[in-house]
Each structure stands twice: as C-alpha cells, then as structure tokens.
Design a protein around this motif. Structure first.
Motif, mmCIF file in Angstrom:
data_model
loop_
_atom_site.group_PDB
_atom_site.id
_atom_site.type_symbol
_atom_site.label_atom_id
_atom_site.label_comp_id
_atom_site.label_asym_id
_atom_site.label_seq_id
_atom_site.Cartn_x
_atom_site.Cartn_y
_atom_site.Cartn_z
ATOM 1 N N SER A 403 41.543 63.891 -26.824
ATOM 2 C CA SER A 403 40.214 63.543 -27.340
ATOM 3 C C SER A 403 39.340 64.787 -27.295
ATOM 4 N N GLU A 432 40.292 61.819 -31.897
ATOM 5 C CA GLU A 432 41.245 61.105 -31.039
ATOM 6 C C GLU A 432 42.635 61.250 -31.639
ATOM 7 N N SER A 434 46.787 60.258 -30.609
ATOM 8 C CA SER A 434 47.859 59.743 -29.751
ATOM 9 C C SER A 434 49.182 60.206 -30.337
#
Length: 600
Positions: A403, A432, A434
């Motif tokens: 982030s 962000e 992932s």
C-alpha cells in the motif's frame, strides 16, 4: 518490449529453461509475463488479407462548423534493422494553410503502418523539434501481414506547429532469420480551422525536456535504477504567467510488468537471481531544482506482446497504441523560476529496475503585454511517500500486500498584465496491490488499484478564473498459471481485467465542463509455448468504452477471438439504454464481478 527489453525477455526464458525443475517452476511466474514480448505464433500460412489491429478509443472529431482537413505527409519511412541507430528525421515546414488565416480548431497526428512476417512489439516515439508528440507500441505482425493506425490530438502543440523544425521518429527494430518483420509507416498531420477567429487556449511556447539529437536512440531519458535521476537545465522566459509539465512515461525490460514483481526478500530466500524484484510499486517523481513538484503513478499499459500475445489480436490493450501523458501544473513555483537563470528539471522512478523511458514538454503561457512577470510561492507540501509492504510466504508460495499514498500541493501567485493571480495545484494518490503466488510458484494472481486525484484552482482579487478537478482510478486483475512443463515446452493460462475510470470537472471563465469515462477490458486465453514460440492457443477479448461529457458522448462494445471480431457496436447519441445493456453484460461475468469487488 523494445529491443533491449526483448533481449532481456529472451534471456529470462533461456535462464528458466536451464534451471533445475524446482527453480524453473518458481521462475515461471515472473519470466512468463515477459515472454509475451518475444513470442510469435509459429505459423507459415501467409495467405489471406492482412489483419487490421486497433485500440478502442473515442474518435477525434473536428468542431462543428470547422473547415478541413488540410493534410500534410510529414514522414514516410521503413524500420528494419534500426535498433541502436539514429532516429529517422525529416525537415518540418509549417503547412501553408496555417498561415492562410483562421484559427486552428484541431490538429491530428496520424501514424499508419503495416508489417508482414514475425516480430517483437517495439516501442517508438515521435518528436517535433525535440518535443515528444506521440509514444506508441507497434502491433505484432502475422505472415499474411497487419495494418494499424494511431491518431492523436496534437492541438495543444499549436506553438510548435507554426514554426519550422525537425520531425524525428525512433523505432528500434531488429531483423534476423527468425524475426523478419519490417515496419513501414507514414506520419501525417491533419489540420482543421474555425471559420471565425477565436481565442486560443493553447500555450505560447513549448520547451522540450528531452535529449537532443544526434543520438542513436529515442530522445527520451532512460531511467535504469532507483537512484538514477535524469535531468535537463533550462531557463524560462521572464514574462511567463503559467507553466504546465506534460510527462511521457513507458516501462520496459525488467520493469515492463513492475506490478507483478515480488519483494527482494522473496527472491533472495528462493535464490531467484534471474527474477526482477524491488516489489510491486513504482512512481515517477518530478523535481525542479531538487524539490518535488509532482508525481506520476502510471496506468498499467500492457503492450501488444504482453502476458499472452494472443489476447491483443486484433483488439490491442488500453493505451498501448497511444500511451497516456500526465500533466503537472508548476505555476505556483514560477516565483522561483522567473529569475532568468537555468533551473534543473529532473525525473526519477521509485524502486525502478532497468528501464523506464521518460521525457516531458514544458508548456508556457506568456504575457505579451509585459517584459517581466513576478511571483512568489506561498505554501508548499510534499511530505513524502508513505509505502508499506507486508510479506507472508513459505518457500515459493505466499502473499505480498503493498500500500502507498502521497500528497503534493503548492500555492503561489503571479503578477502580470492580467493582474495578480493565485494558483493552487494538488495531487493525492493511493495504491493497493495484492500479489499472490500459489502451486509452488506456478500461479500468480495480482489485484491492484491506483487512485489519483488532482486539482487546479486559479483566482484573482474578484473571481475564480479556473477550477478544475481530475479523478482517475486504474483497476487491474491479472491471473497467470503455467502447467504441463516438459523441457522447453509448457502451457500458460491467463486472465487480464483492467481499465480506466475517470471523471473531470472544470469551471471558471470558460464555463462549466464535465466528462466521465469508463473503459473496461477483459481478456483471457491459453497458449502452448515451445522454444519461445507459441505453437498453439486461444485468445479472446471484450471491451466496453463509455464516455459522457458536456462535449458529447461515445459508446463502444466490441469483442474478438483469435483475430476475428465477433461483434462491434458503437453509438454517439448519449442513449442510456445502449450503455446500460452492454455494461450489464460485461458485469455479469463471474471474473468481472470479482474485479468489481476490488474497486472497479
């Protein structure tokens, strides 16, 4: 992507094939993304008509009532063995119609090209007198040939178009026994004019911040690592009252898929020396005299050979034919720049790996009623990047959550013959990402969202002259998985969903303007790879483009499979029913719903 990137891609593949089975499996999630830049369908069928490739975008239409086009061929060239050689150049003389009276309403630069055989995707740039006008990627050819064209609105470069200069095009291409594709291109300028004189909004002067000819490369700067800062010194005219930096950005080689890169600790723990690292976050930082004046958090352009080349035929990835540029208003800093001295304009990339190509055009508005303007910086905040990475992995499998956020703002005043105007410019970014590895590192799943807001507010003692806000969201979902690996042959499954959601509002002296764009692309496919060639596979793509604004509407819903367009529907009537039906269809896909849950 680009010759240097293509060479790196091939090297990564060869290293992966030479590694032990366990390490080769771990390398696959990273190297496979870069295979796309070097893979071509292993087909010898040269019969049939050429295929037309295209990027979905809003058509460029001249203003109602304007006259034209007045068209001029700027350059016609062939790009064969051009890597590491000087750009192709041609003298530029302003078309006679520019001096025939009338106000320029629209200028369009058109690149039209063809190619036959087998070839990598190649990055290329077009410059006029050192200022970049177009950054683009070539399409990957077929044995029967391909055609494609790119049109870019270059009206904002009016100050350049009226002066003699030199056109330069760099497209670094390599030719050998395997990769035979030669690119043939024409570059044309189309001009349209208002019937009645109108006030021009374009800048009065454009100063290139790029490398100067002669050289054996593009005029962009090459940023090779996280500490590399490329810059140019220049002095601006003393009667400047507004200044905007337009930044061109593209990423290649080890950072072509920077958003998939794991942190260095993962690479070191698994002894993956051939896998790019430095994590999955990048930003371009723009400095003047060492101070941060703005940043670029770039859209994740996927070039025509990226991930799986079969996905982008004939519908190419968003932004791949016409890479976006990014504006940074540095008017608040003019008080420090109006001293007649040279100042250093520099570019760096956080966490960069080799290589990023960056340059910029400095657009300047001049006060023709005075010899000197004055100004002062009132407030400034560039408190720095907030970056966090959480890693959780065992062996080759794990998850990395990244982030980041940044805020830049500046306020300053400039006094000219127009009075004293106070300007505020701000940027707010959030990020962000992932990044998940599964099945012994042979599956990788990336979920990412970039959120960028910016605004410009200018006012004098009596009124607001300009109030503009711009909000962009770049969602990305990427799945890749390798299987059935045997020696130098394996299968790759891929799913890519990404897009651009943006809103823009502006008010002030020009009245109220509004626009909204939702551009969503979904592509999935599989391919069988042997000795760096695609020997079989499938690719299909669906894209919905919806633009609504005070200047009109445009809608397009198009789908393709294996070079064939399945359907193509478009409308510019602002009909809500047409938009709603296609959007619902795209949203009904299960994988699409997952992406929507991830902030699309």
């Amino acid at each position: 992507m680009a010759p240097s990137a293509a060479a790196s891609s091939t090297l990564l593949v060869l290293l992966a094939l030479l590694l032990s089975p366990a390490v080769a499996a771990a390398a696959a999630p990273q190297s496979r993304h870069r295979l796309g830049a070097s893979l071509q369908v292993a087909s010898l069928n040269a019969s049939g008509p050429p295929t037309t490739f295209f990027e979905v975008d809003r058509p460029i239409r001249p203003p109602r009532g304007s006259a034209g086009p007045c068209s001029t061929l700027l350059l016609s060239a062939t790009f064969g063995a051009t890597y590491g050689r000087p750009p192709v150049t041609a003298s530029y003389a302003p078309p006679a119609c520019l001096g025939a009276g009338g106000t320029l309403a629209l200028a369009v630069l058109e690149w039209a090209a063809d190619c036959r055989g087998r070839q990598f995707d190649r990055i290329f740039g077009v410059w006029l007198s050192g200022a970049e006008l177009l950054r683009s990627c070539t399409a990957e050819p077929r044995p029967n040939g391909i055609l494609w064209s790119v049109s870019r609105d270059v009206t904002r470069y009016a100050a350049l178009l009226v002066e003699p200069g030199e056109v330069a095009v760099y497209l670094g291409n390599l030719i050998d026994k395997t990769y035979t594709g030669v690119y043939h291109a024409n570059l044309t300028l189309h001009l349209y004019f208002h019937a009645e004189p109108q006030q021009q909004q374009q800048s009065d002067l454009i100063v290139p911040i790029s490398r100067s000819l002669p050289l054996n490369d593009g005029q962009w700067f090459a940023i090779q690592n996280s500490t590399d800062v490329q810059s140019k010194k220049l002095a601006i005219p003393s009667n400047t009252y507004r200044a905007v930096l337009e930044v061109f950005v593209s990423f290649h080689s080890d950072d072509e898929f920077w958003y998939t890169n794991p942190p260095n600790d993962y690479i070191q723990a698994n002894n993956l020396s051939n896998v790019p690292g430095n994590g999955a976050f990048r930003e371009v930082v723009v400095r003047v005299d060492g101070e941060v004046v703005g940043a670029v958090w770039p859209f994740t352009v996927i070039y025509t050979g990226g991930v799986n080349p079969l996905l982008w035929r004939p519908i190419t990835g968003i932004g791949s034919f016409n890479l976006p540029t990014y504006d940074i208003d540095i008017t608040p800093f003019l008080g420090k720049l109006l001293d007649g001295k040279e100042h250093d304009f520099g570019f760096g990339v956080t966490n960069a790996l080799d290589v990023w190509y960056i340059d910029a055009n400095l657009h300047l508005w001049l006060d023709h009623k005075s010899e000197k303007t004055t100004g002062s910086l009132l407030s400034y905040d560039a408190s720095g990047l907030d970056l966090n990475v959480n890693s959780d992995f065992t062996g080759l499998d794990g998850q990395f959550v990244t982030s980041a956020s940044r805020h830049v703002s500046a306020t300053g005043w400039v006094k000219s013959s127009f009075g004293e105007v106070t300007t505020t410019f701000y940027q707010r970014f959030s990020y962000e990402n992932s990044n998940v590895f599964r099945k012994n590192g042979t599956v990788q799943i990336v979920n990412q969202t970039i959120d960028a807001k910016s605004g410009i507010f200018a006012k004098d003692a009596s009124a607001v002259l300009l109030s503009e806000e711009f909000h962009e969201v770049f969602p990305l979902y990427l799945y890749t998985g390798t299987s059935d690996q045997a020696g130098d042959e394996y299968s790759l499954d891929s799913l890519v969903k990404f897009g651009i959601n943006e809103k823009k509002t502006s008010g002030g002296k020009l009245g109220f303007l509004y626009s909204s764009l939702r551009n969503a692309q979904s592509a999935q496919g599989t391919m069988r790879v042997k000795k760096n060639l695609v020997v079989g596979g499938l690719g299909k793509t669906h894209q919905v483009y919806k633009y609504v604004g005070t200047d009109g509407c445009y809608f397009r819903d198009v789908s393709s499979k294996n070079y064939t367009v399945l359907f193509d529907r478009s409308d510019d009537s602002c009909s809500k029913g047409a938009y709603r039906g296609a959007s619902a269809k795209l949203n009904d896909q299960p994988a699409r719903r997952k992406l929507l849950a991830n902030k699309l």
